[in-house]
Design a protein around this motif. Structure first.
Motif, PDB file in Angstrom:
ATOM      1  N   THR A   1       2.244  -9.509   9.454  1.00  0.00           N
ATOM      2  CA  THR A   1       3.494  -8.799   9.568  1.00  0.00           C
ATOM      3  C   THR A   1       3.204  -7.427   8.827  1.00  0.00           C
ATOM      4  OG1 THR A   1       4.901 -10.656   9.978  1.00  0.00           O
ATOM      5  CG2 THR A   1       5.784  -8.512   9.244  1.00  0.00           C
ATOM      6  N   TRP A   2       3.362  -6.226   9.371  1.00  0.00           N
ATOM      7  CA  TRP A   2       3.359  -5.032   8.722  1.00  0.00           C
ATOM      8  C   TRP A   2       4.620  -4.543   8.635  1.00  0.00           C
ATOM      9  CZ3 TRP A   2      -1.125  -3.784   6.264  1.00  0.00           C
ATOM     10  CH2 TRP A   2      -2.355  -4.292   6.853  1.00  0.00           C
TER      11      TRP A   2
ATOM     12  N   MET B   1      -7.237  -6.600   1.197  1.00  0.00           N
ATOM     13  CA  MET B   1      -7.146  -5.412   0.221  1.00  0.00           C
ATOM     14  C   MET B   1      -8.439  -4.620   0.671  1.00  0.00           C
ATOM     15  SD  MET B   1      -6.635  -7.359  -3.467  1.00  0.00           S
ATOM     16  CE  MET B   1      -7.164  -5.810  -4.359  1.00  0.00           C
ATOM     17  N   GLU B   2      -9.662  -5.002   1.272  1.00  0.00           N
ATOM     18  CA  GLU B   2     -10.698  -4.339   1.369  1.00  0.00           C
ATOM     19  C   GLU B   2     -10.401  -3.631   2.835  1.00  0.00           C
ATOM     20  OE1 GLU B   2     -13.878  -3.605   0.128  1.00  0.00           O
ATOM     21  OE2 GLU B   2     -12.192  -4.566  -1.644  1.00  0.00           O
ATOM     22  N   PHE B   3      -9.813  -4.211   3.696  1.00  0.00           N
ATOM     23  CA  PHE B   3      -9.103  -3.615   4.943  1.00  0.00           C
ATOM     24  C   PHE B   3      -8.155  -2.350   4.650  1.00  0.00           C
ATOM     25  CE2 PHE B   3      -9.766  -7.594   7.545  1.00  0.00           C
ATOM     26  CZ  PHE B   3     -11.185  -7.146   8.198  1.00  0.00           C
ATOM     27  N   GLY B   4      -7.462  -2.714   3.663  1.00  0.00           N
ATOM     28  CA  GLY B   4      -6.228  -1.528   2.988  1.00  0.00           C
ATOM     29  C   GLY B   4      -6.988  -0.420   2.831  1.00  0.00           C
ATOM     30  N   LYS B   5      -8.102  -0.567   2.049  1.00  0.00           N
ATOM     31  CA  LYS B   5      -8.676   0.376   1.279  1.00  0.00           C
ATOM     32  C   LYS B   5      -9.208   1.343   2.682  1.00  0.00           C
ATOM     33  CE  LYS B   5     -10.287  -1.669  -2.816  1.00  0.00           C
ATOM     34  NZ  LYS B   5     -11.252  -2.178  -3.503  1.00  0.00           N
ATOM     35  N   LYS B   6      -9.933   0.809   3.594  1.00  0.00           N
ATOM     36  CA  LYS B   6     -10.287   1.305   4.719  1.00  0.00           C
ATOM     37  C   LYS B   6      -9.317   2.283   5.470  1.00  0.00           C
ATOM     38  CE  LYS B   6     -14.565  -1.455   5.584  1.00  0.00           C
ATOM     39  NZ  LYS B   6     -15.022  -2.684   6.428  1.00  0.00           N
ATOM     40  N   LEU B   7      -8.111   1.393   5.748  1.00  0.00           N
ATOM     41  CA  LEU B   7      -7.027   2.287   6.324  1.00  0.00           C
ATOM     42  C   LEU B   7      -6.639   3.252   5.675  1.00  0.00           C
ATOM     43  CD1 LEU B   7      -4.608   1.993   8.187  1.00  0.00           C
ATOM     44  CD2 LEU B   7      -3.395   0.395   6.726  1.00  0.00           C
ATOM     45  N   LYS B   8      -6.410   3.321   4.314  1.00  0.00           N
ATOM     46  CA  LYS B   8      -5.872   4.471   3.549  1.00  0.00           C
ATOM     47  C   LYS B   8      -7.115   5.499   3.651  1.00  0.00           C
ATOM     48  CE  LYS B   8      -4.992   5.373  -1.285  1.00  0.00           C
ATOM     49  NZ  LYS B   8      -3.428   6.050  -1.288  1.00  0.00           N
ATOM     50  N   SER B   9      -8.239   5.521   3.775  1.00  0.00           N
ATOM     51  CA  SER B   9      -9.039   6.431   4.005  1.00  0.00           C
ATOM     52  C   SER B   9      -9.095   7.032   5.316  1.00  0.00           C
ATOM     53  CB  SER B   9     -10.682   6.080   3.850  1.00  0.00           C
ATOM     54  OG  SER B   9     -11.425   6.717   3.992  1.00  0.00           O
TER      55      SER B   9
ATOM     56  N   LEU C   1       3.591   0.787   2.642  1.00  0.00           N
ATOM     57  CA  LEU C   1       3.188  -0.157   3.765  1.00  0.00           C
ATOM     58  C   LEU C   1       3.208  -1.571   3.075  1.00  0.00           C
ATOM     59  CD1 LEU C   1       2.226  -0.897   6.687  1.00  0.00           C
ATOM     60  CD2 LEU C   1      -0.119  -0.378   5.692  1.00  0.00           C
ATOM     61  N   HIS C   2       4.117  -2.528   3.523  1.00  0.00           N
ATOM     62  CA  HIS C   2       3.971  -3.899   3.110  1.00  0.00           C
ATOM     63  C   HIS C   2       3.257  -4.916   4.129  1.00  0.00           C
ATOM     64  CE1 HIS C   2       5.420  -7.360   0.776  1.00  0.00           C
ATOM     65  NE2 HIS C   2       5.825  -7.797   1.931  1.00  0.00           N
ATOM     66  N   PHE C   3       2.487  -5.555   3.474  1.00  0.00           N
ATOM     67  CA  PHE C   3       1.677  -6.651   4.382  1.00  0.00           C
ATOM     68  C   PHE C   3       2.076  -8.004   4.048  1.00  0.00           C
ATOM     69  CE2 PHE C   3      -1.994  -9.601   4.359  1.00  0.00           C
ATOM     70  CZ  PHE C   3      -2.251  -9.385   5.618  1.00  0.00           C
ATOM     71  N   GLU C   4       2.102  -9.062   5.093  1.00  0.00           N
ATOM     72  CA  GLU C   4       2.194 -10.060   4.703  1.00  0.00           C
ATOM     73  C   GLU C   4       1.490 -11.219   5.619  1.00  0.00           C
ATOM     74  OE1 GLU C   4       6.354 -11.503   4.943  1.00  0.00           O
ATOM     75  OE2 GLU C   4       7.062 -10.325   3.259  1.00  0.00           O
TER      76      GLU C   4
ATOM     77  N   PHE D   1       0.789  -1.216  -0.107  1.00  0.00           N
ATOM     78  CA  PHE D   1      -0.147  -0.022  -0.022  1.00  0.00           C
ATOM     79  C   PHE D   1       0.871   1.405   0.046  1.00  0.00           C
ATOM     80  CE2 PHE D   1      -2.232  -3.294   2.230  1.00  0.00           C
ATOM     81  CZ  PHE D   1      -3.320  -3.405   1.717  1.00  0.00           C
ATOM     82  N   GLN D   2       0.374   2.013  -0.864  1.00  0.00           N
ATOM     83  CA  GLN D   2       1.236   3.535  -0.789  1.00  0.00           C
ATOM     84  C   GLN D   2       0.359   4.519  -0.007  1.00  0.00           C
ATOM     85  OE1 GLN D   2       4.354   4.375  -1.958  1.00  0.00           O
ATOM     86  NE2 GLN D   2       3.990   6.247  -0.895  1.00  0.00           N
ATOM     87  N   LEU D   3       0.723   5.145   1.085  1.00  0.00           N
ATOM     88  CA  LEU D   3      -0.180   5.825   1.675  1.00  0.00           C
ATOM     89  C   LEU D   3       0.451   7.347   1.908  1.00  0.00           C
ATOM     90  CD1 LEU D   3      -0.787   3.479   4.607  1.00  0.00           C
ATOM     91  CD2 LEU D   3      -2.225   3.752   2.835  1.00  0.00           C
ATOM     92  N   ASP D   4      -0.537   8.289   1.549  1.00  0.00           N
ATOM     93  CA  ASP D   4      -0.116   9.872   1.652  1.00  0.00           C
ATOM     94  C   ASP D   4      -0.102  10.261   3.040  1.00  0.00           C
ATOM     95  OD1 ASP D   4       0.259   9.480  -1.091  1.00  0.00           O
ATOM     96  OD2 ASP D   4      -1.769  10.249  -1.600  1.00  0.00           O
ATOM     97  N   SER D   5       0.628   9.547   3.894  1.00  0.00           N
ATOM     98  CA  SER D   5       0.556   9.934   5.311  1.00  0.00           C
ATOM     99  C   SER D   5       1.867   9.682   5.805  1.00  0.00           C
ATOM    100  CB  SER D   5      -0.367   9.080   6.137  1.00  0.00           C
ATOM    101  OG  SER D   5      -1.996   9.635   5.515  1.00  0.00           O
TER     102      SER D   5
END
Length: 245
Positions: A194-195, A232-240, A206-209, A117-121
């Motif tokens: 693992t994050w 992937m759905e969790f990641g979308k919520k995290l990004k938001s 952010l790398h997820f395994e 994930f690429q996060l602008d934070s």
């Protein structure tokens, strides 16, 4: 006691179980006469004599006359040839087994689900979203998570007919703000999450395994794909969530 040497193979000499037994008996005694050897076998005196002759031809047994009696003793030095031969194959298999163990370990350590994930934070904001119980509840589920190694926790979702809605976990590694790892156990399956976080110019990479799925689960059609889709759905919520901080 001097014996005439022949070209009898040491390997041939020890290929027979009776001859191996003779060597074993002689190894436990300084020397023995033919009679004392024969009584320890179900075969006759002549057969034992023939086996001793073969062992003598391979220099594995030497004999000497004591009056009318012939006594036999072990000469173990030719067995070094067998030892050296076995040593080669022992090293051969040790190397192969070591490589196999390494391969199996690498396969075990290979993540079953990986996402980036690429996060602008900032990395600090993303770390908080991964470790703060209230923020976790906004993009995963209600929980009692704490970023403390050894802490046991639960995520609690709405149960359904297939699942009780509970994930049991235990924190394995906390390296703020770079790495977080914890057990994720649910529905009879225990895996490791693992994050890995890294600051980049655009924010945070952010790398997820998720590792450790059972072979049964891996063989179940759609199981790994389903896990990947959920994260992937969790990641979308995290990004938001992090991009509003």
């Amino acid at each position: 006691m001097n014996e005439k040497k022949t070209d009898r193979s040491v390997f041939e000499a020890v290929s027979d179980s009776n001859r191996r037994k003779l060597l074993h008996i002689l190894a436990d005694a300084e020397e023995l006469p033919l009679h004392d050897l024969t009584v320890q076998f179900d075969i006759g005196r002549t057969a034992v004599s023939k086996h001793l002759k073969i062992l003598k031809e391979a220099d594995l047994v030497v004999s000497r006359k004591v009056g009318r009696e012939t006594r036999y003793r072990l000469n173990a030095s030719p067995l070094k040839e067998i030892k050296d031969w076995l040593s080669f194959y022992e090293d051969f298999w040790k190397e192969r087994i070591s490589k196999l163990s390494q391969l199996l370990e690498e396969q075990k350590m290979t993540a079953d689900v990986t996402l980036d994930f690429q996060l602008d934070s900032s990395i600090e904001v993303v770390w908080s979203a991964l470790t703060n119980s209230d923020m976790l509840a906004q993009w995963i589920w209600d929980n009692d998570f704490k970023p403390v190694t050894g802490h046991k926790f639960q995520f609690r979702s709405e149960p359904n007919e297939y699942w009780d809605g509970i994930v049991n976990g235990e924190v394995i590694q906390v390296d703020e703000p770079r790495k977080l790892s914890y057990v994720w156990a649910s529905a009879g399956e225990t895996t490791t999450i693992t994050w890995t976080l890294k600051s980049v110019d655009e924010g945070t990479a952010l790398h997820f395994e998720q590792t450790g799925f059972s072979e049964e689960t891996k063989a179940t059609e759609g199981a790994i794909e389903g896990a990947k889709y959920s994260w992937m759905e969790f990641g979308k919520k995290l990004k938001s969530i992090v991009e509003t901080q």
